[in-house]
Scaffold this motif. Structure first.
Motif, PDB file in Angstrom:
ATOM      1  N   MET A  84       0.837  -1.201   0.000  1.00  0.00           N
ATOM      2  CA  MET A  84       0.000   0.000   0.000  1.00  0.00           C
ATOM      3  C   MET A  84       0.870   1.249   0.000  1.00  0.00           C
ATOM      4  SD  MET A  84      -3.215  -0.995   0.215  1.00  0.00           S
ATOM      5  CE  MET A  84      -3.941   0.552   0.665  1.00  0.00           C
ATOM      6  N   LYS A  85       0.491   2.223  -0.800  1.00  0.00           N
ATOM      7  CA  LYS A  85       1.113   3.543  -0.769  1.00  0.00           C
ATOM      8  C   LYS A  85       0.189   4.397   0.089  1.00  0.00           C
ATOM      9  CE  LYS A  85       3.393   6.438  -4.111  1.00  0.00           C
ATOM     10  NZ  LYS A  85       3.438   6.777  -5.552  1.00  0.00           N
ATOM     11  N   MET A  86       0.698   4.845   1.256  1.00  0.00           N
ATOM     12  CA  MET A  86      -0.149   5.512   2.234  1.00  0.00           C
ATOM     13  C   MET A  86       0.465   6.815   2.710  1.00  0.00           C
ATOM     14  SD  MET A  86      -1.088   2.180   4.522  1.00  0.00           S
ATOM     15  CE  MET A  86      -2.670   2.702   5.115  1.00  0.00           C
ATOM     16  N   LYS A  87      -0.373   7.644   3.284  1.00  0.00           N
ATOM     17  CA  LYS A  87       0.098   8.887   3.879  1.00  0.00           C
ATOM     18  C   LYS A  87       0.992   8.545   5.059  1.00  0.00           C
ATOM     19  CE  LYS A  87      -1.562  13.193   5.849  1.00  0.00           C
ATOM     20  NZ  LYS A  87      -2.719  13.970   6.241  1.00  0.00           N
ATOM     21  N   ASP A  88       2.125   9.244   5.167  1.00  0.00           N
ATOM     22  CA  ASP A  88       3.056   9.024   6.269  1.00  0.00           C
ATOM     23  C   ASP A  88       2.486   9.697   7.512  1.00  0.00           C
ATOM     24  OD1 ASP A  88       5.169   8.539   7.932  1.00  0.00           O
ATOM     25  OD2 ASP A  88       6.639   9.660   6.758  1.00  0.00           O
ATOM     26  N   GLY A  93       9.643  14.421  14.513  1.00  0.00           N
ATOM     27  CA  GLY A  93      10.814  14.143  15.336  1.00  0.00           C
ATOM     28  C   GLY A  93      11.053  12.662  15.586  1.00  0.00           C
ATOM     29  N   GLU A  94      10.286  11.834  14.970  1.00  0.00           N
ATOM     30  CA  GLU A  94      10.377  10.393  15.212  1.00  0.00           C
ATOM     31  C   GLU A  94      11.608   9.815  14.521  1.00  0.00           C
ATOM     32  OE1 GLU A  94       7.631   6.737  13.947  1.00  0.00           O
ATOM     33  OE2 GLU A  94       6.578   8.339  14.977  1.00  0.00           O
ATOM     34  N   ASN A  95      12.591   9.400  15.321  1.00  0.00           N
ATOM     35  CA  ASN A  95      13.827   8.852  14.763  1.00  0.00           C
ATOM     36  C   ASN A  95      13.670   7.397  14.363  1.00  0.00           C
ATOM     37  OD1 ASN A  95      15.214  11.237  15.076  1.00  0.00           O
ATOM     38  ND2 ASN A  95      15.918  10.728  17.140  1.00  0.00           N
ATOM     39  N   GLU A  96      12.864   6.676  15.118  1.00  0.00           N
ATOM     40  CA  GLU A  96      12.732   5.242  14.886  1.00  0.00           C
ATOM     41  C   GLU A  96      11.578   4.977  13.933  1.00  0.00           C
ATOM     42  OE1 GLU A  96      13.840   2.469  17.238  1.00  0.00           O
ATOM     43  OE2 GLU A  96      15.166   3.668  18.456  1.00  0.00           O
ATOM     44  N   ARG A  97      11.902   4.699  12.697  1.00  0.00           N
ATOM     45  CA  ARG A  97      10.899   4.389  11.685  1.00  0.00           C
ATOM     46  C   ARG A  97      10.976   2.892  11.419  1.00  0.00           C
ATOM     47  NH1 ARG A  97       9.395   7.411   6.283  1.00  0.00           N
ATOM     48  NH2 ARG A  97       9.007   8.949   7.859  1.00  0.00           N
ATOM     49  N   HIS A  98       9.837   2.268  11.244  1.00  0.00           N
ATOM     50  CA  HIS A  98       9.830   0.835  10.956  1.00  0.00           C
ATOM     51  C   HIS A  98      10.537   0.595   9.624  1.00  0.00           C
ATOM     52  CE1 HIS A  98       8.403  -3.191  10.173  1.00  0.00           C
ATOM     53  NE2 HIS A  98       8.040  -3.250  11.440  1.00  0.00           N
ATOM     54  N   PRO A  99      11.442  -0.377   9.552  1.00  0.00           N
ATOM     55  CA  PRO A  99      12.217  -0.584   8.318  1.00  0.00           C
ATOM     56  C   PRO A  99      11.379  -0.988   7.107  1.00  0.00           C
ATOM     57  CG  PRO A  99      12.634  -2.344   9.899  1.00  0.00           C
ATOM     58  CD  PRO A  99      11.819  -1.311  10.601  1.00  0.00           C
ATOM     59  N   LEU A 100      10.185  -1.509   7.328  1.00  0.00           N
ATOM     60  CA  LEU A 100       9.352  -1.900   6.194  1.00  0.00           C
ATOM     61  C   LEU A 100       8.498  -0.751   5.668  1.00  0.00           C
ATOM     62  CD1 LEU A 100       8.234  -5.495   7.179  1.00  0.00           C
ATOM     63  CD2 LEU A 100      10.124  -4.779   5.722  1.00  0.00           C
ATOM     64  N   ASN A 101       8.490   0.387   6.356  1.00  0.00           N
ATOM     65  CA  ASN A 101       7.787   1.573   5.871  1.00  0.00           C
ATOM     66  C   ASN A 101       8.789   2.419   5.102  1.00  0.00           C
ATOM     67  OD1 ASN A 101       5.523   0.661   7.173  1.00  0.00           O
ATOM     68  ND2 ASN A 101       5.740   2.024   8.915  1.00  0.00           N
ATOM     69  N   LEU A 108       4.493  10.395   1.732  1.00  0.00           N
ATOM     70  CA  LEU A 108       3.925   9.062   1.488  1.00  0.00           C
ATOM     71  C   LEU A 108       4.934   7.980   1.835  1.00  0.00           C
ATOM     72  CD1 LEU A 108       2.315   9.762  -1.987  1.00  0.00           C
ATOM     73  CD2 LEU A 108       1.120   9.603   0.193  1.00  0.00           C
ATOM     74  N   VAL A 109       4.432   6.822   2.246  1.00  0.00           N
ATOM     75  CA  VAL A 109       5.282   5.666   2.507  1.00  0.00           C
ATOM     76  C   VAL A 109       4.666   4.422   1.877  1.00  0.00           C
ATOM     77  CG1 VAL A 109       6.293   6.498   4.685  1.00  0.00           C
ATOM     78  CG2 VAL A 109       4.154   5.199   4.733  1.00  0.00           C
ATOM     79  N   TRP A 110       5.536   3.475   1.533  1.00  0.00           N
ATOM     80  CA  TRP A 110       5.083   2.142   1.148  1.00  0.00           C
ATOM     81  C   TRP A 110       4.912   1.380   2.446  1.00  0.00           C
ATOM     82  CZ3 TRP A 110       3.479   1.574  -3.532  1.00  0.00           C
ATOM     83  CH2 TRP A 110       4.117   2.195  -4.602  1.00  0.00           C
ATOM     84  N   ARG A 111       3.809   0.642   2.571  1.00  0.00           N
ATOM     85  CA  ARG A 111       3.547  -0.117   3.785  1.00  0.00           C
ATOM     86  C   ARG A 111       3.004  -1.495   3.394  1.00  0.00           C
ATOM     87  NH1 ARG A 111       0.873   3.764   7.416  1.00  0.00           N
ATOM     88  NH2 ARG A 111       2.992   4.415   7.792  1.00  0.00           N
ATOM     89  N   TRP A 112       3.479  -2.532   4.069  1.00  0.00           N
ATOM     90  CA  TRP A 112       2.997  -3.896   3.855  1.00  0.00           C
ATOM     91  C   TRP A 112       1.916  -4.192   4.882  1.00  0.00           C
ATOM     92  CZ3 TRP A 112       4.389  -6.178  -0.442  1.00  0.00           C
ATOM     93  CH2 TRP A 112       5.605  -5.848  -1.032  1.00  0.00           C
TER      94      TRP A 112
END
Length: 154
Positions: A84-88, A93-101, A108-112
């Motif tokens: 899915m291509k979704m709104k981020d 300030g969030e440093n820790e982003r999930h590696p699959l996003n 926008l982010v790709w999300r499984w």
């Protein structure tokens, strides 16, 4: 052709894939990260592609060539995922982003997400299911061969 890690971490590769004749496929991208060296990909409106995915995941992959369940140790996941291509929605300030996003454009982010035919968040009609056993595989193949409506399993 690429492996599960590349498909998961580089979703743009999956989004850009086309049929062998170069044409686009109907439906959203559905992927199963079967083993480290095997990713199975189809689209949500390709009944036979999803049938092959389910057959491979649930009836072929669990057995090695000699019929022993040793191949099970190689299986990463039997869960199909929708790309899915979704709104981020992450905060600035969030440093820790999930590696699959993975970034898919500005904001926008790709999300499984786990795949359910005609399920959330899209609720798109006309999608097919991934069979989970030999009986469901046979029902899909028999319907396709007989020119009947392909069953969708929950």
């Amino acid at each position: 052709r690429f492996d599960s890690a590349r498909a998961a971490l580089l979703p743009a590769l999956v989004a850009k894939r086309k049929r062998p004749d170069g044409g686009p496929e109907a439906g959203g991208h559905v992927v199963a990260f079967a083993t480290p060296s095997c990713v199975l990909a189809s689209t949500s409106k390709n009944a036979l592609g999803l049938c092959f995915m389910g057959d491979t995941l649930h009836t072929k992959l669990p057995m090695s060539s000699d019929g022993v369940a040793s191949a099970v140790a190689q299986v990463l996941s039997k869960t199909p995922y929708r790309l899915m291509k979704m709104k981020d929605t992450s905060s600035e300030g969030e440093n820790e982003r999930h590696p699959l996003n993975q970034k898919a454009g500005e904001g926008l982010v790709w999300r499984w997400l786990p795949y359910l035919p005609s399920g959330p968040p899209l609720r798109t009609p006309g999608e097919f299911s991934v069979p989970i056993d030999a009986d469901e595989v046979e029902a899909i193949l028999n319907a396709a061969e007989g020119g009947k409506q392909v069953p969708v399993f929950s």
